[in-house]
Design a protein around this motif. Sequence first.
Motif, PDB file in Angstrom:
ATOM      1  N   VAL A   4       0.869  -1.186   0.000  1.00  0.00           N
ATOM      2  CA  VAL A   4       0.000   0.000   0.000  1.00  0.00           C
ATOM      3  C   VAL A   4       0.903   1.232   0.000  1.00  0.00           C
ATOM      4  CG1 VAL A   4      -1.757   1.274   1.283  1.00  0.00           C
ATOM      5  CG2 VAL A   4      -1.862  -1.222   1.173  1.00  0.00           C
ATOM      6  N   VAL A   5       0.719   2.067  -0.997  1.00  0.00           N
ATOM      7  CA  VAL A   5       1.555   3.268  -1.140  1.00  0.00           C
ATOM      8  C   VAL A   5       0.637   4.486  -1.147  1.00  0.00           C
ATOM      9  CG1 VAL A   5       3.200   4.472  -2.633  1.00  0.00           C
ATOM     10  CG2 VAL A   5       3.228   1.971  -2.510  1.00  0.00           C
ATOM     11  N   THR A   6       0.911   5.437  -0.303  1.00  0.00           N
ATOM     12  CA  THR A   6       0.085   6.648  -0.307  1.00  0.00           C
ATOM     13  C   THR A   6       0.769   7.696  -1.200  1.00  0.00           C
ATOM     14  OG1 THR A   6       1.210   7.381   1.692  1.00  0.00           O
ATOM     15  CG2 THR A   6      -0.883   6.250   1.976  1.00  0.00           C
ATOM     16  N   PHE A  10      -1.849  10.554   4.360  1.00  0.00           N
ATOM     17  CA  PHE A  10      -2.943   9.723   4.866  1.00  0.00           C
ATOM     18  C   PHE A  10      -2.731   9.508   6.354  1.00  0.00           C
ATOM     19  CE2 PHE A  10      -6.275   7.221   2.762  1.00  0.00           C
ATOM     20  CZ  PHE A  10      -6.243   7.768   1.490  1.00  0.00           C
ATOM     21  N   ASP A  11      -3.804   9.466   7.075  1.00  0.00           N
ATOM     22  CA  ASP A  11      -3.720   9.184   8.500  1.00  0.00           C
ATOM     23  C   ASP A  11      -3.115   7.788   8.700  1.00  0.00           C
ATOM     24  OD1 ASP A  11      -4.422   9.684  11.293  1.00  0.00           O
ATOM     25  OD2 ASP A  11      -5.818   8.016  11.004  1.00  0.00           O
ATOM     26  N   ALA A  12      -2.138   7.710   9.611  1.00  0.00           N
ATOM     27  CA  ALA A  12      -1.419   6.441   9.797  1.00  0.00           C
ATOM     28  C   ALA A  12      -2.355   5.320  10.251  1.00  0.00           C
ATOM     29  CB  ALA A  12      -0.297   6.637  10.802  1.00  0.00           C
ATOM     30  N   ASP A  13      -3.286   5.658  11.159  1.00  0.00           N
ATOM     31  CA  ASP A  13      -4.214   4.629  11.647  1.00  0.00           C
ATOM     32  C   ASP A  13      -5.105   4.120  10.521  1.00  0.00           C
ATOM     33  OD1 ASP A  13      -3.202   4.886  14.123  1.00  0.00           O
ATOM     34  OD2 ASP A  13      -4.793   6.185  14.903  1.00  0.00           O
ATOM     35  N   ARG A  14      -5.499   5.041   9.682  1.00  0.00           N
ATOM     36  CA  ARG A  14      -6.364   4.667   8.549  1.00  0.00           C
ATOM     37  C   ARG A  14      -5.606   3.756   7.574  1.00  0.00           C
ATOM     38  NH1 ARG A  14     -10.067   9.235   6.150  1.00  0.00           N
ATOM     39  NH2 ARG A  14     -11.329   8.520   7.883  1.00  0.00           N
ATOM     40  N   SER A  15      -4.382   4.098   7.298  1.00  0.00           N
ATOM     41  CA  SER A  15      -3.571   3.273   6.390  1.00  0.00           C
ATOM     42  C   SER A  15      -3.387   1.874   6.965  1.00  0.00           C
ATOM     43  CB  SER A  15      -2.198   3.909   6.165  1.00  0.00           C
ATOM     44  OG  SER A  15      -2.342   5.249   5.803  1.00  0.00           O
ATOM     45  N   GLN A  16      -3.141   1.835   8.272  1.00  0.00           N
ATOM     46  CA  GLN A  16      -2.973   0.522   8.915  1.00  0.00           C
ATOM     47  C   GLN A  16      -4.264  -0.285   8.833  1.00  0.00           C
ATOM     48  OE1 GLN A  16      -0.378  -0.926   9.883  1.00  0.00           O
ATOM     49  NE2 GLN A  16       1.130   0.735   9.941  1.00  0.00           N
ATOM     50  N   GLY A  34       5.055   3.158   2.417  1.00  0.00           N
ATOM     51  CA  GLY A  34       5.463   4.552   2.476  1.00  0.00           C
ATOM     52  C   GLY A  34       4.699   5.467   1.544  1.00  0.00           C
ATOM     53  N   GLU A  35       5.189   6.710   1.469  1.00  0.00           N
ATOM     54  CA  GLU A  35       4.505   7.712   0.648  1.00  0.00           C
ATOM     55  C   GLU A  35       5.403   8.128  -0.507  1.00  0.00           C
ATOM     56  OE1 GLU A  35       2.831  10.961   2.882  1.00  0.00           O
ATOM     57  OE2 GLU A  35       2.661  12.196   1.082  1.00  0.00           O
ATOM     58  N   LEU A  36       4.822   8.215  -1.690  1.00  0.00           N
ATOM     59  CA  LEU A  36       5.553   8.662  -2.874  1.00  0.00           C
ATOM     60  C   LEU A  36       4.894   9.921  -3.410  1.00  0.00           C
ATOM     61  CD1 LEU A  36       6.129   5.241  -4.707  1.00  0.00           C
ATOM     62  CD2 LEU A  36       7.803   6.557  -3.413  1.00  0.00           C
ATOM     63  N   ALA A  57       3.048   6.793 -12.003  1.00  0.00           N
ATOM     64  CA  ALA A  57       3.405   6.849 -10.574  1.00  0.00           C
ATOM     65  C   ALA A  57       4.726   6.127 -10.343  1.00  0.00           C
ATOM     66  CB  ALA A  57       2.301   6.202  -9.740  1.00  0.00           C
ATOM     67  N   GLU A  58       5.452   6.633  -9.378  1.00  0.00           N
ATOM     68  CA  GLU A  58       6.726   6.009  -9.015  1.00  0.00           C
ATOM     69  C   GLU A  58       6.475   4.579  -8.544  1.00  0.00           C
ATOM     70  OE1 GLU A  58      10.108   7.758  -6.401  1.00  0.00           O
ATOM     71  OE2 GLU A  58       8.556   9.298  -6.601  1.00  0.00           O
ATOM     72  N   GLN A  59       7.439   3.719  -8.804  1.00  0.00           N
ATOM     73  CA  GLN A  59       7.237   2.323  -8.434  1.00  0.00           C
ATOM     74  C   GLN A  59       7.967   1.991  -7.141  1.00  0.00           C
ATOM     75  OE1 GLN A  59       7.061  -0.630 -11.251  1.00  0.00           O
ATOM     76  NE2 GLN A  59       6.740   0.687 -13.004  1.00  0.00           N
ATOM     77  N   VAL A  60       7.442   1.003  -6.480  1.00  0.00           N
ATOM     78  CA  VAL A  60       8.158   0.491  -5.309  1.00  0.00           C
ATOM     79  C   VAL A  60       8.732  -0.870  -5.686  1.00  0.00           C
ATOM     80  CG1 VAL A  60       6.815   1.665  -3.533  1.00  0.00           C
ATOM     81  CG2 VAL A  60       6.013  -0.512  -4.411  1.00  0.00           C
TER      82      VAL A  60
END
Lengths: 180, 297
Positions: A4-6, A10-16, A34-36, A57-60
Amino acid sequence: MIHVVTLEPFDADRSQAICRALFTAYGVGCELSGELELPDDAEGPEGLDAEKLLSEAEQVKTFADDKVLYLVQRTLAPRPSPVGPLPTHGFARYGGDRAVASAGSLPGRDDGEAATLARTLAIAKLAVHQVGHLWELHHCLDARCAMAPPWGVAWAKSNQPELCAFCREKSERRMKTAPA
Amino acid sequence: MEPGTQPISIGGATLKVGERVVYPNQGVCRISGIEVKEIGGTKGEFLTMKREEDGATVMVPRAKIAAIGLRHVAARAEVEELLSYLEAQADDPELDWKVRHRTHSDKMVGGSLLGTAEVLKGLHSLALLRPLPQRERELYDSARHLLVGEVAVSLGRPACSAEDTIDLCLTPPAGSPRAEAQARRLAEALDEDLDLGPDLGLDEGEGEPALSGLPAEAVEAEEHGAESPKEPPPVAARPATKRASKAAAPAPRPSPSSKKKSAPKPRAKASKKPTGAKAPGKAPAKRAPTRGKRGSR
């Protein structure tokens, strides 16, 4: 593995919570990668261009059968179609490895604890929906399933980010037969 | 085509290498050439194609090309016609499972764009009344998959957009006049108290006594797995509609199969009026043991 890449804060709790929902729905590992930066070209007058966003979008770093889900706050621009503009809550390349889900396309605001929780669940459901398309799941007839069309009347009634038995079995089959 | 071979044409147009065609029940394929192969001591010409979805090779004997229903990918105008059809008000779903199964099978084997759309729309409108049995759910998914693939190729759009286009026709957005009209029609259909019992296949898994009561054709179809509710989907356990709730609830109505039971249970009087909480019924109670029996066959 689902990454999951933001692309926007994004709120950390929401991302989790989204990661947990994806793990529960598909039974595969899910990590917050992480965030890109949001690609500049993706911005348009009516919102973000989902197709362009995915291609630019940048890739991970991923392995062959990994899936990447980008999360954005802003709305995605409706896509043209012969029957009118398509409501675009997210976008995925079927059988591909990348999808995007937009929190801004969902109704509601983070007003109060209950509303925030409901919204988090709704975003998680949308995330499960878009990742499902990456495993070639089609839209589902069951209104409670996360794979039901997100603009339908029944979709908003159930916030639970879960798949029906048919979609879950199909996703498991896809994962087993996916080319390594 | 390869040198030394006669060109192949369908529908008056010659097939070219690299062209896309639709193979019924398989989806969009790309022609890779004509090959001469010797099979069982006989030489024959085969049209070779690669299925776009997964790259699988499909070989069709030249003589069978017309018979299997190979056709060109639908033009944009045909797709727009199809979308209008999907957008239009759905007919009442066919309630007789035997007729429904036969019709849908014929349409899928025929492989026409409209035929596949008819299967999709028919099962979609049926699913609004009650959850689909497992086999019909699979058929629905298969029809959807084929349609999405062809519409995507025809419109030159990604599959995700093609599916959304199809679904925007089938499932109007919440709050739109079409959504309200659809909800009204559904409510009316549910209030009509249609006899959705045995014909929908709810009582089909009754085991041998029930099976023997069916006509020969139906028994044959049953043996070939024609009956859908081999294993009802879990969604049936949590009905989405009032009708589905009624179907899942124990129903006191007698059915052809229940008449054959040696010791029928005393039944409560059924109310003609469709109320939300209907009287106890037989559906889950009778089907539960049968499922295990049929599953072991």
